[in-house]
Scaffold this active site. Structure first.
Site, PDB file in Angstrom:
ATOM      1  N   GLU A  43       0.840  -1.192   0.000  1.00 46.91           N
ATOM      2  CA  GLU A  43       0.000   0.000   0.000  1.00 46.91           C
ATOM      3  C   GLU A  43       0.876   1.244   0.000  1.00 46.91           C
ATOM      4  O   GLU A  43       1.701   1.430   0.899  1.00 46.91           O
ATOM      5  CB  GLU A  43      -0.913   0.018   1.232  1.00 46.91           C
ATOM      6  CG  GLU A  43      -1.694   1.314   1.376  1.00 46.91           C
ATOM      7  CD  GLU A  43      -2.386   1.454   2.726  1.00 46.91           C
ATOM      8  OE1 GLU A  43      -2.578   2.594   3.183  1.00 46.91           O
ATOM      9  OE2 GLU A  43      -2.719   0.416   3.332  1.00 46.91           O
ATOM     10  N   THR A  71      -5.332   5.861   3.001  1.00 48.71           N
ATOM     11  CA  THR A  71      -5.557   7.211   3.507  1.00 48.71           C
ATOM     12  C   THR A  71      -6.339   8.030   2.488  1.00 48.71           C
ATOM     13  O   THR A  71      -6.099   9.221   2.304  1.00 48.71           O
ATOM     14  CB  THR A  71      -4.221   7.916   3.871  1.00 48.71           C
ATOM     15  OG1 THR A  71      -3.337   6.968   4.464  1.00 48.71           O
ATOM     16  CG2 THR A  71      -4.449   9.008   4.894  1.00 48.71           C
ATOM     17  N   LYS A 131     -10.880  -2.513   7.902  1.00 50.13           N
ATOM     18  CA  LYS A 131      -9.636  -2.214   8.623  1.00 50.13           C
ATOM     19  C   LYS A 131      -9.990  -1.782  10.039  1.00 50.13           C
ATOM     20  O   LYS A 131     -10.773  -0.848  10.233  1.00 50.13           O
ATOM     21  CB  LYS A 131      -8.870  -1.099   7.901  1.00 50.13           C
ATOM     22  CG  LYS A 131      -7.630  -0.633   8.646  1.00 50.13           C
ATOM     23  CD  LYS A 131      -6.831   0.374   7.844  1.00 50.13           C
ATOM     24  CE  LYS A 131      -7.441   1.751   7.846  1.00 50.13           C
ATOM     25  NZ  LYS A 131      -6.506   2.784   7.330  1.00 50.13           N
TER      26      LYS A 131
END
Length: 210
Positions: A43, A71, A131
């Site tokens: 990521e 993000t 998550k």
């Protein structure tokens, strides 16, 4: 990539390397290092320098890896990330509009959630998995164990508190995979550009959790 294919990759590889850096060249080197240590899920955070170009570049340089981003805070960023070639998407929050848009396009999206209500909301909105972030703030491994009873049907990826030492415990507690960032990239190795040492950390972690 279908949601089922993504879940299969998570079950197989178990660790996502989360990379955030202020320089494109450094972010690239860190990605190459963990990939050479055997990590295949990488990521590149959207707030890294040059994330758009780097995602596209790494898709070419690391054809055996799955390159995603995280993000992501809004729909515009998500669409830009998908256009850049991101193969999976992490958000720090639950946004049903973003989840639906990703599902419609067919790109796995993993929203960040902390409470059971947020997790169920994300899952019900179509999230591929959830998550759990920041897991350290709510009890770490014990929290994941507690969630498996009522929410065992939701694939969970804890981040924000996963270490080289406890990664296996999270997996044993029921997490489908874990996300690690700074633990993979000790400052002394980054400062001295010791990419081989970082690759070895990745390799050791994969061996430990296998």
């Amino acid at each position: 990539m279908s949601g089922q294919s993504w879940l299969s990759q998570l079950k197989q590889h178990k660790v996502i390397a989360v990379i955030r850096a202020a320089e494109v060249s450094l972010t690239r080197q860190l990605a190459l290092a963990v990939a050479s240590g055997g990590m295949q899920l990488i990521e590149i955070t959207w707030n890294s320098a040059g994330a758009t170009e780097l995602i596209a570049q790494l898709r070419v340089e690391l054809p055996n890896c799955t390159i995603g981003t995280g993000t992501l805070l809004n729909l515009e960023q998500m669409r830009e990330a998908i256009a850049a070639g991101a193969q999976f998407l992490f958000t720090p929050h639950v946004d049903p509009v973003m989840i639906k848009a990703a599902v419609d396009i067919g790109v796995p999206i993993i929203p960040g959630a902390l409470s059971p209500t947020e997790m169920v909301t994300a899952w019900s909105s179509g999230a591929t998995c959830v998550k759990v972030f920041p897991v350290e703030a709510v009890g770490g491994v014990r929290y994941i164990k507690s969630l498996r009873g009522p929410l065992g049907h939701i694939p969970l990826i804890p981040t924000g508190g996963v270490t080289l030492e406890n990664a296996k415990e999270f997996l044993q507690a029921g997490a489908i995979a874990v996300g690690l960032s700074s633990q993979l990239f000790p400052k002394e190795f980054v400062d001295t550009e010791n990419w081989e040492a970082i690759a070895q950390i990745a390799a050791n972690l994969l061996q430990k959790i296998s």
